[in-house]
Enzyme design. Structure first.
Site, PDB file in Angstrom:
ATOM      1  CE1 TYR A 183      -1.183   3.842  32.542  1.00 20.83           C
ATOM      2  CE2 TYR A 183      -1.434   5.629  34.236  1.00 20.83           C
ATOM      3  CZ  TYR A 183      -1.848   4.599  33.603  1.00 20.83           C
ATOM      4  OH  TYR A 183      -3.281   4.427  33.737  1.00 20.83           O
ATOM      5  CB  SER A 232      -5.172   7.592  33.619  1.00 23.13           C
ATOM      6  OG  SER A 232      -4.475   7.878  34.990  1.00 23.13           O
TER       7      SER A 232
END
Length: 314
Positions: free
Chosen positions: A188, A162
């Site tokens: 994350y 990501s």
């Protein structure tokens, strides 16, 4: 990041769909595992691979949802039956059982499953939940399946990362937030940097086995991945991204880069790279949300994270 061949400019872009990527591609006789294949872009990744003739295995926590997805994919593609096998990436025993049950070669592994910006959760080993699921579980799965990948000849490993990797590198001094304050977005970002670093080092270690490994940014797609993120935070993130990066992709578009790396002959031999919008990405430029960060592409860091991961899952 290293590649065995120069990364080409490809005839695809941000709006390309997974179906367009595999148009004309023949995957008959190839076996593929897609983790998290019962929801979000995992479904469309599996559908595209099955439509091209691959024998697809959905590796999922919820096998009932997986069975419904498998039936839907088979009905829509007319391809081979889609298999469902249980896999909980945060459970070491579940990963070990999946690996132990695998027989024969594996041509494609798409490490797609993940959690985003979740509250602090720990596995029984004390691992932080996002790093455990997004990286360590996939690391144990890929390394466990390495003999099957090597046996396939020309196997591909695809790590779904990501742009959030730009937020944080891997803190090997405190990877599980035992001393530093927990921040769900830093956690994350750390896990997504680990995904890219995995591809960098797997490309180096597994080159002699004919296994290629690449990472990717799928784009901004509304799926269940955002279940821990409220609408206000989503709006803020989109505004911060700006421009084209703020536009939502459909799940079919979001799966396209994964499918490109898993199946397209146009990237044959390319390894150790980070892709976005169906193109190889360059280095990150400050002030943007594109490109690959230096902390996620450094070969020395990749080796250290690999060694730490290997010790963790041993």
């Amino acid at each position: 990041m290293t590649t065995t061949t120069p990364a080409p400019h490809l005839p695809f872009g941000a709006t390309t769909t997974a179906a367009e990527v595999v148009d004309g591609v023949d995957l008959a006789g190839r076996r593929a595992v897609v983790t998290g294949g019962a929801s979000g872009i995992g479904v469309e990744t599996a559908r595209a691979l099955a439509s091209a003739g691959a024998q697809v295995v959905l590796a999922v926590r919820d096998t009932a949802a997986g069975a419904r997805t498998a039936a839907g994919i088979a009905a829509s593609t007319g391809g081979p039956p889609v298999e469902v096998r249980p896999l909980d990436l945060a459970d070491r025993a579940s990963v070990a059982a999946f690996v132990a049950a695998w027989e024969g070669p594996l041509h494609v592994l798409v490490a797609n499953a993940g959690v985003m910006a979740s509250p602090l959760r720990r596995t029984p080993q004390g691992w932080e939940g996002q790093l455990a699921t997004n990286h360590l579980g996939h690391f144990a799965l890929a390394t466990g399946l390495h003999p099957a990948l090597a046996a396939a000849g020309g196997a591909r490993v695809v790590a779904v990362s990501s742009a959030a990797h730009l937020r944080a590198g891997v803190d090997l001094d405190d990877p599980h937030f035992e001393r530093r304050p927990y921040d769900p977005w830093v956690a994350y970002g750390q896990s997504k940097s680990a995904n890219v670093l995995f591809a960098v080092e797997a490309a180096r270690r597994w080159a002699d086995d004919g296994v290629v490994a690449n990472a990717l940014m799928p784009g901004a797609i509304r799926t269940g991945l955002q279940r821990h993120v409220d609408e206000e935070e989503i709006a803020r993130l989109r505004a911060a991204s700006g421009g084209a990066a703020a536009q939502w992709k459909t799940v079919e578009q979001g799966a396209a880069t994964s499918v490109l790396l898993a199946a397209s002959p146009l990237v044959e031999g390319v390894t150790g790279r980070y892709f976005e919008d169906c193109q190889p990405a360059g280095p990150h430029r400050p002030g943007t949300r594109t490109g690959v960060a230096a902390h996620a592409s450094d070969p020395g860091t990749a080796r250290r994270v690999w060694d730490w991961s290997l010790r963790s899952v041993a």
